[in-house]
Motif scaffolding. Structure first.
Motif, PDB file in Angstrom:
ATOM      1  N   ASP A 226       0.837  -1.195   0.000  1.00 50.95           N
ATOM      2  CA  ASP A 226       0.000   0.000   0.000  1.00 50.95           C
ATOM      3  C   ASP A 226       0.875   1.248   0.000  1.00 50.95           C
ATOM      4  OD1 ASP A 226       0.995   0.148   2.563  1.00 50.95           O
ATOM      5  OD2 ASP A 226      -0.905  -0.223   3.566  1.00 50.95           O
ATOM      6  N   VAL A 227       0.257   2.401   0.142  1.00 49.10           N
ATOM      7  CA  VAL A 227       0.991   3.663   0.053  1.00 49.10           C
ATOM      8  C   VAL A 227       2.032   3.777   1.171  1.00 49.10           C
ATOM      9  CG1 VAL A 227      -0.748   4.907   1.406  1.00 49.10           C
ATOM     10  CG2 VAL A 227       0.714   6.166  -0.170  1.00 49.10           C
ATOM     11  N   PHE A 228       1.758   3.167   2.308  1.00 50.32           N
ATOM     12  CA  PHE A 228       2.719   3.241   3.411  1.00 50.32           C
ATOM     13  C   PHE A 228       3.973   2.412   3.106  1.00 50.32           C
ATOM     14  CE2 PHE A 228      -1.522   3.851   5.226  1.00 50.32           C
ATOM     15  CZ  PHE A 228      -1.358   5.105   5.781  1.00 50.32           C
ATOM     16  N   THR A 229       3.778   1.279   2.452  1.00 48.87           N
ATOM     17  CA  THR A 229       4.936   0.476   2.037  1.00 48.87           C
ATOM     18  C   THR A 229       5.843   1.290   1.132  1.00 48.87           C
ATOM     19  OG1 THR A 229       3.376  -1.394   1.971  1.00 48.87           O
ATOM     20  CG2 THR A 229       5.598  -1.786   1.155  1.00 48.87           C
ATOM     21  N   PHE A 230       5.253   1.915   0.132  1.00 50.02           N
ATOM     22  CA  PHE A 230       6.053   2.689  -0.815  1.00 50.02           C
ATOM     23  C   PHE A 230       6.699   3.903  -0.150  1.00 50.02           C
ATOM     24  CE2 PHE A 230       3.154   0.473  -3.796  1.00 50.02           C
ATOM     25  CZ  PHE A 230       4.114  -0.117  -4.604  1.00 50.02           C
ATOM     26  N   ASN A 231       5.985   4.540   0.754  1.00 49.89           N
ATOM     27  CA  ASN A 231       6.569   5.711   1.425  1.00 49.89           C
ATOM     28  C   ASN A 231       7.797   5.330   2.239  1.00 49.89           C
ATOM     29  OD1 ASN A 231       4.643   7.404   0.360  1.00 49.89           O
ATOM     30  ND2 ASN A 231       3.388   7.466   2.210  1.00 49.89           N
ATOM     31  N   ALA A 246      14.446   5.894  -6.307  1.00 48.53           N
ATOM     32  CA  ALA A 246      13.233   6.356  -5.633  1.00 48.53           C
ATOM     33  C   ALA A 246      12.197   6.815  -6.659  1.00 48.53           C
ATOM     34  CB  ALA A 246      13.571   7.488  -4.661  1.00 48.53           C
ATOM     35  N   LEU A 247      12.637   7.508  -7.704  1.00 49.46           N
ATOM     36  CA  LEU A 247      11.707   7.949  -8.743  1.00 49.46           C
ATOM     37  C   LEU A 247      11.119   6.759  -9.492  1.00 49.46           C
ATOM     38  CD1 LEU A 247      13.584  11.053 -10.217  1.00 49.46           C
ATOM     39  CD2 LEU A 247      11.506  11.046  -8.819  1.00 49.46           C
ATOM     40  N   GLU A 252       6.451   2.971 -10.179  1.00 47.10           N
ATOM     41  CA  GLU A 252       5.891   1.645  -9.908  1.00 47.10           C
ATOM     42  C   GLU A 252       4.692   1.748  -8.975  1.00 47.10           C
ATOM     43  OE1 GLU A 252       7.232  -2.488  -7.633  1.00 47.10           O
ATOM     44  OE2 GLU A 252       8.774  -1.134  -8.429  1.00 47.10           O
ATOM     45  N   MET A 253       4.778   2.657  -8.044  1.00 50.03           N
ATOM     46  CA  MET A 253       3.685   2.861  -7.086  1.00 50.03           C
ATOM     47  C   MET A 253       2.403   3.253  -7.816  1.00 50.03           C
ATOM     48  SD  MET A 253       3.686   5.786  -4.142  1.00 50.03           S
ATOM     49  CE  MET A 253       2.310   6.057  -3.043  1.00 50.03           C
ATOM     50  N   ARG A 254       2.511   4.168  -8.747  1.00 51.12           N
ATOM     51  CA  ARG A 254       1.330   4.632  -9.474  1.00 51.12           C
ATOM     52  C   ARG A 254       0.817   3.551 -10.415  1.00 51.12           C
ATOM     53  NH1 ARG A 254       2.212  10.894 -11.076  1.00 51.12           N
ATOM     54  NH2 ARG A 254      -0.032  10.642 -11.426  1.00 51.12           N
ATOM     55  N   GLU A 255       1.738   2.781 -11.006  1.00 54.72           N
ATOM     56  CA  GLU A 255       1.318   1.675 -11.868  1.00 54.72           C
ATOM     57  C   GLU A 255       0.622   0.585 -11.067  1.00 54.72           C
ATOM     58  OE1 GLU A 255       4.921   0.484 -13.689  1.00 54.72           O
ATOM     59  OE2 GLU A 255       5.058   2.228 -15.035  1.00 54.72           O
ATOM     60  N   GLY A 257      -1.370   1.059  -8.726  1.00 56.51           N
ATOM     61  CA  GLY A 257      -2.695   1.500  -8.327  1.00 56.51           C
ATOM     62  C   GLY A 257      -2.753   2.183  -6.983  1.00 56.51           C
ATOM     63  N   SER A 258      -1.584   2.409  -6.369  1.00 54.48           N
ATOM     64  CA  SER A 258      -1.547   3.102  -5.079  1.00 54.48           C
ATOM     65  C   SER A 258      -1.408   4.600  -5.331  1.00 54.48           C
ATOM     66  CB  SER A 258      -0.367   2.605  -4.236  1.00 54.48           C
ATOM     67  OG  SER A 258      -0.523   1.243  -3.916  1.00 54.48           O
ATOM     68  N   SER A 259      -2.347   5.363  -4.841  1.00 55.33           N
ATOM     69  CA  SER A 259      -2.295   6.812  -5.027  1.00 55.33           C
ATOM     70  C   SER A 259      -1.309   7.420  -4.041  1.00 55.33           C
ATOM     71  CB  SER A 259      -3.677   7.433  -4.813  1.00 55.33           C
ATOM     72  OG  SER A 259      -4.605   6.912  -5.726  1.00 55.33           O
ATOM     73  N   PRO A 260      -0.325   8.176  -4.523  1.00 54.62           N
ATOM     74  CA  PRO A 260       0.633   8.805  -3.596  1.00 54.62           C
ATOM     75  C   PRO A 260      -0.067   9.818  -2.713  1.00 54.62           C
ATOM     76  CG  PRO A 260       0.921   9.642  -5.835  1.00 54.62           C
ATOM     77  CD  PRO A 260      -0.048   8.508  -5.925  1.00 54.62           C
ATOM     78  N   ASN A 261       0.372   9.909  -1.489  1.00 52.87           N
ATOM     79  CA  ASN A 261      -0.189  10.892  -0.567  1.00 52.87           C
ATOM     80  C   ASN A 261       0.832  11.992  -0.308  1.00 52.87           C
ATOM     81  OD1 ASN A 261       1.650   9.744   1.181  1.00 52.87           O
ATOM     82  ND2 ASN A 261       0.128   8.758   2.479  1.00 52.87           N
ATOM     83  N   VAL A 262       0.525  12.879   0.622  1.00 51.24           N
ATOM     84  CA  VAL A 262       1.386  14.032   0.866  1.00 51.24           C
ATOM     85  C   VAL A 262       2.769  13.604   1.348  1.00 51.24           C
ATOM     86  CG1 VAL A 262       0.546  14.320   3.233  1.00 51.24           C
ATOM     87  CG2 VAL A 262       1.467  16.280   2.013  1.00 51.24           C
ATOM     88  N   VAL A 263       2.850  12.490   2.078  1.00 50.16           N
ATOM     89  CA  VAL A 263       4.162  12.015   2.538  1.00 50.16           C
ATOM     90  C   VAL A 263       5.019  11.581   1.360  1.00 50.16           C
ATOM     91  CG1 VAL A 263       5.336  10.315   3.997  1.00 50.16           C
ATOM     92  CG2 VAL A 263       3.191  11.327   4.756  1.00 50.16           C
ATOM     93  N   SER A 264       4.404  10.933   0.374  1.00 47.90           N
ATOM     94  CA  SER A 264       5.145  10.510  -0.824  1.00 47.90           C
ATOM     95  C   SER A 264       5.755  11.717  -1.531  1.00 47.90           C
ATOM     96  CB  SER A 264       4.208   9.767  -1.781  1.00 47.90           C
ATOM     97  OG  SER A 264       3.402   8.829  -1.111  1.00 47.90           O
ATOM     98  N   PHE A 265       4.936  12.734  -1.730  1.00 47.78           N
ATOM     99  CA  PHE A 265       5.429  13.925  -2.426  1.00 47.78           C
ATOM    100  C   PHE A 265       6.470  14.668  -1.595  1.00 47.78           C
ATOM    101  CE2 PHE A 265       1.405  13.413  -4.799  1.00 47.78           C
ATOM    102  CZ  PHE A 265       1.901  13.532  -6.093  1.00 47.78           C
ATOM    103  N   ASN A 266       6.236  14.767  -0.291  1.00 47.93           N
ATOM    104  CA  ASN A 266       7.219  15.454   0.554  1.00 47.93           C
ATOM    105  C   ASN A 266       8.582  14.780   0.484  1.00 47.93           C
ATOM    106  OD1 ASN A 266       5.242  17.215   1.352  1.00 47.93           O
ATOM    107  ND2 ASN A 266       4.968  16.349   3.392  1.00 47.93           N
ATOM    108  N   THR A 267       8.574  13.457   0.481  1.00 50.43           N
ATOM    109  CA  THR A 267       9.836  12.712   0.410  1.00 50.43           C
ATOM    110  C   THR A 267      10.571  13.009  -0.887  1.00 50.43           C
ATOM    111  OG1 THR A 267       8.865  10.937   1.752  1.00 50.43           O
ATOM    112  CG2 THR A 267      10.853  10.413   0.506  1.00 50.43           C
ATOM    113  N   LEU A 268       9.837  13.029  -1.993  1.00 51.04           N
ATOM    114  CA  LEU A 268      10.483  13.267  -3.289  1.00 51.04           C
ATOM    115  C   LEU A 268      10.923  14.727  -3.433  1.00 51.04           C
ATOM    116  CD1 LEU A 268       8.263  11.129  -5.670  1.00 51.04           C
ATOM    117  CD2 LEU A 268      10.558  10.631  -4.840  1.00 51.04           C
ATOM    118  N   ILE A 269      10.104  15.659  -2.938  1.00 55.52           N
ATOM    119  CA  ILE A 269      10.506  17.071  -3.015  1.00 55.52           C
ATOM    120  C   ILE A 269      11.791  17.296  -2.235  1.00 55.52           C
ATOM    121  CG2 ILE A 269       9.859  19.428  -2.347  1.00 55.52           C
ATOM    122  CD1 ILE A 269       6.937  18.626  -2.897  1.00 55.52           C
ATOM    123  N   LYS A 270      11.853  16.708  -1.067  1.00 53.35           N
ATOM    124  CA  LYS A 270      13.073  16.834  -0.269  1.00 53.35           C
ATOM    125  C   LYS A 270      14.260  16.195  -0.992  1.00 53.35           C
ATOM    126  CE  LYS A 270      12.740  16.425   4.171  1.00 53.35           C
ATOM    127  NZ  LYS A 270      12.586  15.848   5.555  1.00 53.35           N
TER     128      LYS A 270
END
Length: 495
Positions: A226-231, A246-247, A252-255, A257-270
Motif C-alpha cells: 500500500d501507500v505506506f509500504t512505498f513511502n 526512488a523515482l 511503480e507505485m502509481r502503476e 494502483g496506489s495513489s501517492p499521498n502528501v508524505v510521498s510527495f514530501n519525500t520526493l521534493i526533499k
C-alpha cells in the motif's frame, strides 16, 4: 557491611508438553517455578518447586491461593493477572511464572485472551526472551479457537504486537522468525500492516537491502503493498542517496494502483532539493495540486525553507503568493521563516507586501511572524507601517509581547508622537495587553519632552495606583520633571 542485593528471577521457558521446533533459542533458559507450599498443603494443584529465595515462598504462595481459586479457567487467570498480580509491587514480575505454571494443570488450557495479555505485558516490559518462549508455546499449543476449520482470529493481532515490539527494539531477526511462525498459524495471507512494520524495521535498523528483499517477498506472496509500504521505501532510497531508484519506485507505485499521498510527495521534493534540483522539486509541488493532493505544513516548509537556504527567498515569496491565490496554502502555516529572512536582508518593504497579500487572502499570520515583521520595519525606520501593523494585530486579537510593544512606543515618542503612542496603549489594554512599568515610563518621558504636563501627570497617578512607583521620592522626581518641562518652541518665520 554491604547490603545484600536480591536479583530479579531469571526468565524461563513455558512448561509445555510438546516442545516446538519453531523460533529456536540459541541458549537454554533456566526453569525455576513457584515457591514451596507450606506443610499443610491443599489438594489444589499449586506449584511445589522453589524459585530462589525461601523468604518469599510462603508469601507468594499465600497470595496466589488467596486470589486465584478454582475453577481454573482462562477468564479467572486473566482476572487474577490483570487486577491482582499486576498491581502488587513485590509479585508483579512473577506474571510469566504464574502463566507457565497454569499451563501444567491438566484441566486448564490457555486461550487467546491470556496469550494476548501475556504477549503485551512481556513486549511492553522488553522481556524479549520470555516473549520468544511465549510465541513458541503458542505455535505448539494453539488457541482452542483453532480446533475447528479456521484459525483463531486473534492470532495475527497478538503476533502483530510482538513483531512491532521486536522492530522497535532493533531485533529485526527475531521479528522475522515471529512473522514466519505466524504465517503457519493464520488463514490466508498476512496483512500488509504487519509487512510494513517489518519493512520499516529494516529501514530504521539501517538494513536497506533487507528491506528491499522483504518487499520482494511480499510481492511474491501476493501481499499487495500500500501507500505506506512505498513511502517507507521511498524514504529509504533517499536516505541512501539513491534518488533515481526512488523515482522509479514512485512510478511503480502509481502503476500498482496506489495513489501517492502528501508524505510521498514530501519525500520526493526533499530528495530533489537535496540533489539541488529546485525546479523539479517545485514542479512536483504543482503536480500535487493537479492530483488534488492537499499540501501540509511540512510541504511548505520543505519548499520555502529549502529555497531560502539557497538565497532564493524571492522565489519562495512568489511561490507562497501563488499557493495562496490557488487556495492550497495549508491553514495555520507559519510564514515566519520568510519574514525573518527578508527582514534580515533589509527587505522589510517586500516582507510587508507578502505579509499583507497572504493575510488578505485568509492566511492569518502567527504572532511570531507579526513581531518579526514589526522589528524589521522598525529597524528600517518604517514607523508608520509598524504602527499600522500593530493596530491591525491588536484588532485581530494578536496581542504582542511587552518588549516589542514598548520598543514601538519608544520609536513614536522619540519623534514627538507620544499622543499616538498613548492611544496605542489604550487600544492594546482593551485587547488584552497588560502594560508594564516600562510602558508608562516611556510615555511619561515622552510627554515630559513634549511639555505636556497634564497628560504626563495623569499617567504618573495611574502608575501610582498600579504600584509601579516604589516610593514617594520617585513620585516627586517624576512630577518635578513634568512641572519643569517646557513645550518646544513653535517654529517662526521672518517677515
Amino acid at each position: 557491611m554491604a547490603m545484600k542485593k536480591f536479583s530479579k528471577p531469571k526468565p524461563i521457558p513455558l512448561l509445555q508438553r510438546n516442545r516446538p521446533s519453531l523460533l529456536p533459542s540459541s541458549t537454554p533458559i533456566p526453569n525455576p517455578t513457584l515457591p514451596t507450599p507450606p506443610p499443610e498443603t491443599s489438594p489444589e494443584p499449586f506449584p511445589i518447586q522453589t524459585l530462589s529465595l525461601s523468604s518469599s515462598h510462603n508469601c507468594l504462595l499465600t497470595f496466589l491461593k488467596t486470589h486465584f481459586k478454582p475453577p481454573f479457567t482462562p477468564q479467572n487467570l486473566l482476572r487474577f493477572l490483570k487486577s491482582k498480580l499486576h498491581y502488587h509491587p513485590n509479585f508483579t514480575h512473577y506474571d510469566f511464572h504464574i502463566f507457565n505454571w497454569a499451563s501444567t494443570i491438566d484441566s486448564y488450557r490457555h486461550d487467546h485472551s491470556t496469550f494476548e495479555w501475556m504477549a503485551r505485558a512481556l513486549a511492553s516490559t522488553a522481556r524479549f526472551v520470555e516473549l520468544g518462549s511465549l510465541l513458541r508455546f503458542m505455535v505448539a499449543n494453539p488457541c482452542p479457537c483453532s480446533d475447528g476449520i479456521f484459525s483463531c482470529s486473534r492470532i495475527e493481532p497478538i503476533f502483530h504486537f510482538a513483531i512491532n515490539a521486536y522492530c522497535r527494539a532493533g531485533k529485526v531477526n527475531d521479528a522475522i522468525l515471529a512473522f514466519d511462525s505466524m504465517k503457519k498459524l493464520i488463514d490466508g495471507k498476512p496483512s500488509v500492516v504487519i509487512c510494513n512494520i517489518l519493512v520499516n524495521g529494516f529501514v530504521k535498523n539501517g538494513e536497506h537491502d533487507k528491506a528491499l528483499e522483504f518487499y520482494n517477498r511480499m510481492v511474491k506472496d501476493r501481499v499487495k503493498p500500500d501507500v505506506f509500504t512505498f513511502n517507507i521505501l521511498l524514504s529509504s532510497y533517499c536516505r541512501n542517496s539513491q534518488f533515481g531508484l526512488a523515482l522509479e519506485l514512485f512510478k511503480e507505485m502509481r502503476e500498482n494502483g496506489s495513489s501517492p499521498n502528501v508524505v510521498s510527495f514530501n519525500t520526493l521534493i526533499k530528495g530533489f532539493f537535496r540533489d539541488r534540483k529546485f525546479g523539479e522539486g517545485v514542479q512536483m509541488a504543482y503536480e500535487m495540486i493537479e492530483l488534488g493532493c492537499e499540501f501540509s505544513n511540512v510541504t511548505c516548509e520543505i519548499l520555502v525553507d529549502g529555497l531560502c537556504r539557497e538565497d532564493r527567498v524571492m522565489e519562495a515569496c512568489e511561490l507562497l503568493i501563488d499557493f495562496s491565490r490557488k487556495g492550497v496554502l495549508p491553514i495555520g502555516y507559519d510564514y515566519f521563516g520568510v519574514m525573518n529572512v527578508l527582514c534580515r536582508k533589509g527587505c522589510s518593504e517586500r516582507a510587508l507586501e507578502v505579509f499583507n497579500e497572504l493575510w488578505r487572502r485568509g492566511n492569518c499570520p502567527t504572532l511570531i511572524a507579526c513581531t518579526t515583521l514589526i522589528e524589521g520595519l522598525r529597524k528600517s525606520s518604517r514607523t508608520d507601517e509598524a504602527l499600522r501593523l500593530m493596530e491591525k494585530m491588536l484588532k485581530e486579537g494578536l496581542v504582542p509581547d511587552n518588549l516589542t510593544f514598548n520598543c514601538l512606543l519608544q520609536d513614536l515618542c522619540n519623534v514627538g508622537r507620544t499622543v499616538e503612542a498613548d492611544k496605542l496603549r489604550l487600544l492594546a489594554s482593551n485587547e488584552g495587553l497588560d502594560p508594564d512599568c516600562t510602558t508608562y515610563n516611556v510615555l511619561v518621558f515622552g510627554y515630559t519632552r513634549e511639555g505636556k504636563r497634564k497628560e504626563g501627570e495623569k499617567l504618573v497617578n495611574e502608575m501610582l495606583d498600579r504600584e509601579f512607583i516604589p516610593d514617594i521620592a520617585c513620585y516627586n522626581r517624576l512630577m518635578d520633571r513634568l512641572a519643569n518641562a517646557r513645550p518646544p518652541l513653535p517654529s517662526s518665520c521672518c517677515c
